[in-house]
Write an enzyme that holds these catalytic residues in place. Sequence first.
Site, PDB file in Angstrom:
ATOM      1  N   TYR A 114      43.952  63.082  21.476  1.00  0.00           N
ATOM      2  CA  TYR A 114      44.845  61.958  22.000  1.00  0.00           C
ATOM      3  C   TYR A 114      45.131  61.727  23.120  1.00  0.00           C
ATOM      4  O   TYR A 114      45.370  61.604  24.419  1.00  0.00           O
ATOM      5  CB  TYR A 114      46.248  61.896  21.413  1.00  0.00           C
ATOM      6  CG  TYR A 114      46.946  60.653  21.664  1.00  0.00           C
ATOM      7  CD1 TYR A 114      47.337  59.522  21.207  1.00  0.00           C
ATOM      8  CD2 TYR A 114      47.678  60.700  22.054  1.00  0.00           C
ATOM      9  CE1 TYR A 114      47.209  58.022  21.611  1.00  0.00           C
ATOM     10  CE2 TYR A 114      48.801  59.702  22.941  1.00  0.00           C
ATOM     11  CZ  TYR A 114      48.767  58.877  22.750  1.00  0.00           C
ATOM     12  OH  TYR A 114      49.079  57.527  22.800  1.00  0.00           O
TER      13      TYR A 114
ATOM     14  N   ARG B  24      30.507  27.778  39.987  1.00  0.00           N
ATOM     15  CA  ARG B  24      31.259  28.221  41.382  1.00  0.00           C
ATOM     16  C   ARG B  24      31.273  27.310  41.550  1.00  0.00           C
ATOM     17  O   ARG B  24      30.979  27.197  43.085  1.00  0.00           O
ATOM     18  CB  ARG B  24      30.953  29.159  41.831  1.00  0.00           C
ATOM     19  CG  ARG B  24      31.256  30.685  41.216  1.00  0.00           C
ATOM     20  CD  ARG B  24      32.814  31.088  41.125  1.00  0.00           C
ATOM     21  NE  ARG B  24      32.919  32.347  40.720  1.00  0.00           N
ATOM     22  CZ  ARG B  24      34.574  32.335  39.284  1.00  0.00           C
ATOM     23  NH1 ARG B  24      35.093  31.438  38.930  1.00  0.00           N
ATOM     24  NH2 ARG B  24      34.763  33.616  39.335  1.00  0.00           N
TER      25      ARG B  24
ATOM     26  N   PHE C 227      41.217  37.537  45.005  1.00  0.00           N
ATOM     27  CA  PHE C 227      39.900  37.685  43.953  1.00  0.00           C
ATOM     28  C   PHE C 227      40.872  37.413  42.289  1.00  0.00           C
ATOM     29  O   PHE C 227      41.961  37.292  42.385  1.00  0.00           O
ATOM     30  CB  PHE C 227      39.123  39.391  43.360  1.00  0.00           C
ATOM     31  CG  PHE C 227      38.718  39.329  42.181  1.00  0.00           C
ATOM     32  CD1 PHE C 227      37.369  38.410  42.297  1.00  0.00           C
ATOM     33  CD2 PHE C 227      39.018  39.272  40.914  1.00  0.00           C
ATOM     34  CE1 PHE C 227      36.892  38.359  41.203  1.00  0.00           C
ATOM     35  CE2 PHE C 227      38.608  39.589  39.955  1.00  0.00           C
ATOM     36  CZ  PHE C 227      37.315  39.006  40.291  1.00  0.00           C
ATOM     37  N   THR C 228      40.259  36.519  41.831  1.00  0.00           N
ATOM     38  CA  THR C 228      41.112  35.605  40.750  1.00  0.00           C
ATOM     39  C   THR C 228      42.367  36.682  40.263  1.00  0.00           C
ATOM     40  O   THR C 228      43.161  36.402  39.891  1.00  0.00           O
ATOM     41  CB  THR C 228      40.393  35.540  39.657  1.00  0.00           C
ATOM     42  OG1 THR C 228      39.306  36.448  39.356  1.00  0.00           O
ATOM     43  CG2 THR C 228      39.869  34.170  39.902  1.00  0.00           C
TER      44      THR C 228
ATOM     45  N   ASP D 133      39.889  47.696  46.835  1.00  0.00           N
ATOM     46  CA  ASP D 133      39.989  47.047  45.373  1.00  0.00           C
ATOM     47  C   ASP D 133      37.722  47.596  45.140  1.00  0.00           C
ATOM     48  O   ASP D 133      37.031  46.852  46.632  1.00  0.00           O
ATOM     49  CB  ASP D 133      39.808  46.134  45.610  1.00  0.00           C
ATOM     50  CG  ASP D 133      39.424  45.207  44.359  1.00  0.00           C
ATOM     51  OD1 ASP D 133      37.932  46.214  43.506  1.00  0.00           O
ATOM     52  OD2 ASP D 133      39.646  43.890  43.717  1.00  0.00           O
TER      53      ASP D 133
ATOM     54  N   LYS E  36      31.376  47.177  37.649  1.00  0.00           N
ATOM     55  CA  LYS E  36      30.212  46.494  37.842  1.00  0.00           C
ATOM     56  C   LYS E  36      30.398  48.342  38.649  1.00  0.00           C
ATOM     57  O   LYS E  36      28.867  48.503  38.111  1.00  0.00           O
ATOM     58  CB  LYS E  36      31.362  46.468  39.518  1.00  0.00           C
ATOM     59  CG  LYS E  36      31.645  44.404  38.514  1.00  0.00           C
ATOM     60  CD  LYS E  36      32.555  44.937  38.131  1.00  0.00           C
ATOM     61  CE  LYS E  36      33.242  43.021  37.777  1.00  0.00           C
ATOM     62  NZ  LYS E  36      34.762  42.845  37.959  1.00  0.00           N
TER      63      LYS E  36
ATOM     64  N   PHE F 157      37.049  26.982  33.561  1.00  0.00           N
ATOM     65  CA  PHE F 157      35.830  26.064  33.553  1.00  0.00           C
ATOM     66  C   PHE F 157      34.998  27.286  31.875  1.00  0.00           C
ATOM     67  O   PHE F 157      34.048  27.099  32.081  1.00  0.00           O
ATOM     68  CB  PHE F 157      35.330  27.095  35.045  1.00  0.00           C
ATOM     69  CG  PHE F 157      35.717  28.262  35.248  1.00  0.00           C
ATOM     70  CD1 PHE F 157      36.333  28.879  35.982  1.00  0.00           C
ATOM     71  CD2 PHE F 157      35.304  29.694  34.753  1.00  0.00           C
ATOM     72  CE1 PHE F 157      37.497  29.770  36.248  1.00  0.00           C
ATOM     73  CE2 PHE F 157      35.906  31.200  34.966  1.00  0.00           C
ATOM     74  CZ  PHE F 157      37.001  31.156  35.817  1.00  0.00           C
TER      75      PHE F 157
HETATM   76  C1  LIG Z   1      35.754  42.189  38.365  1.00  0.00           C
HETATM   77  C2  LIG Z   1      36.803  42.290  38.960  1.00  0.00           C
HETATM   78  C3  LIG Z   1      38.129  42.713  39.009  1.00  0.00           C
HETATM   79  C4  LIG Z   1      38.907  43.128  37.637  1.00  0.00           C
HETATM   80  O1  LIG Z   1      38.325  44.130  37.282  1.00  0.00           O
HETATM   81  P1  LIG Z   1      38.003  44.018  35.515  1.00  0.00           P
HETATM   82  O2  LIG Z   1      37.492  45.194  35.677  1.00  0.00           O
HETATM   83  O3  LIG Z   1      37.407  42.483  35.037  1.00  0.00           O
HETATM   84  O4  LIG Z   1      39.300  43.683  34.811  1.00  0.00           O
HETATM   85  C5  LIG Z   1      38.513  43.091  40.206  1.00  0.00           C
HETATM   86  N1  LIG Z   1      38.314  42.576  41.560  1.00  0.00           N
HETATM   87  C6  LIG Z   1      36.934  42.590  41.637  1.00  0.00           C
HETATM   88  C7  LIG Z   1      36.483  42.613  43.460  1.00  0.00           C
HETATM   89  C8  LIG Z   1      36.193  42.625  40.552  1.00  0.00           C
HETATM   90  O5  LIG Z   1      34.948  41.906  41.092  1.00  0.00           O
END
Ligand SMILES: *Cc1c(COP(=O)(O)O)cnc(C)c1O
Length: 461
Positions: free
Chosen positions: A76, A386, A128-129, A219, A262, A452
């Site tokens: 843990y 998109r 970014f979303t 990011d 990613k 979407f």
């Molecule tokens: C995917 C992504 C995120 C968010 O990450 P998650 O692992 O999906 O929560 C943030 N910024 C960018 C540019 C991304 O492509």
Amino acid sequence: MKPITKRSWAEPYKIKMVELLKMTGPAQRKKALKEAGYNTFLLQSEDVYIDLLTDSGTSAMSDRQWAGMMLGDEAYAGSKNFYHLEETIRSVYGYQYIIPTHQGRGAENILSKILIKKGDIIPGNMYFTTTRLHQELAGGKFEDIIIDEAHQPENEFPFKGNVDLSKLDRLVKKYGAKRIPYVSIATSVNMAGGQPISLQNLKELRAYTKKNGIRIIHDMTRVAENAYFIQQREKGQQHKSIKQLVKEICSYTDGATMSAKKDALVNIGGFMAINDWDVFEEARNMVVVYEGLHTYGGLAGRDMEAMAIGIKESVDDNHIQARVGQVIYLGEKMIEYGIPIVKPIGGHGIFVDAKKFLPHIPQNQFTAQALAAEIYLDSGVRTMERGIVSAGRKTNGENYYPKLELVRFTIPRRVYTQAHMDVIAESVARVYDRRQKIKGLKMVYEPKYLRFFQARFEPLK
Ligand SMILES: *Cc1c(COP(=O)(O)O)cnc(C)c1O
């Protein structure tokens, strides 16, 4: 004999285990698409032949990563995998303090809550979303300071992820540096089509923010892909390795959020990193509320081990050349067939310009959605829209009509071969040949949030 004019690269790995794909026939695809309401998000993965929905969490892990999974220390507190991850992030990226999180948005939540106060302004190189949503939930307002070229699909400027410093300066003059807790900088800007920021631009931004006492938060979801474009395109950077470039990029920033799903070649995981002890101390406390103890942050020990190994593999020159090379290979193939795509080709996928592909289908008949459906019908290749569906509605209920109406072909890392790329390009070319016969769609079900994902459609007569 024909003289040899070029030397090809090939994937820097060989295949040890395979996942069998289900081959689909036209009748079956027609039925599956109808059942999915002509929305590729609603298809069952079993009905998909080549899945290009996203590059998130879809990478193939290496034998070393899988071996690392068996070394999971599921204590843990104080798992040895955490210390391995911490040491890896310090040595590869150079950030001082790290907090593991379940994925990128977990890190965004914590960092936004700590750094943003109500009424703050967060300038960034395109939204970014999830990033913007967490900034807003913390009381901030996002302001786009990316260069204008990023919004022009035809423009072939090599660094469409760059910041327009005059846009930033205007915000600083208008609101004052005190109301700007940080500048939010993405490498390989996702929403612009995986477009890179140059080292030169980042250095200038560093000098400007230093003078004004503003942090840069990075990011870094696709930092290695950005480093590859710098190595290939930026004057005077060719002699540096991806590893050196990645570390240099990070050195011009003060902290980062990372979706390891990613670049870092894992199926789940993320982290927050920061050089400032006070911010770290608060984050280390806050992570306990939202994710888990600061030495696991919502992950199993084995996940952290796979991430540590994946990070090292992700900054290997041969790996990244093949990763981005595969995307470029597909893009160039489409260009040869005359398919209109966003240029220059980005790092993680190809974006087909649906407005140009299907000029006879107006945007209110969901041009890109109709094209994504048609490509699936042709070959079982799953892409995503998109465009107007993704853009959603304004608070007054009106549809947004985004300039860009695109179909995204996102390439998972180390998953498909060059032969798959050929099949994809040929399928798009076939659909292009009979484009005049393709009809638009009407929306028959619309959910309230992020439509979407779940909207349903029917073909127009
Ligand atoms: C995917 C992504 C995120 C968010 O990450 P998650 O692992 O999906 O929560 C943030 N910024 C960018 C540019 C991304 O492509």
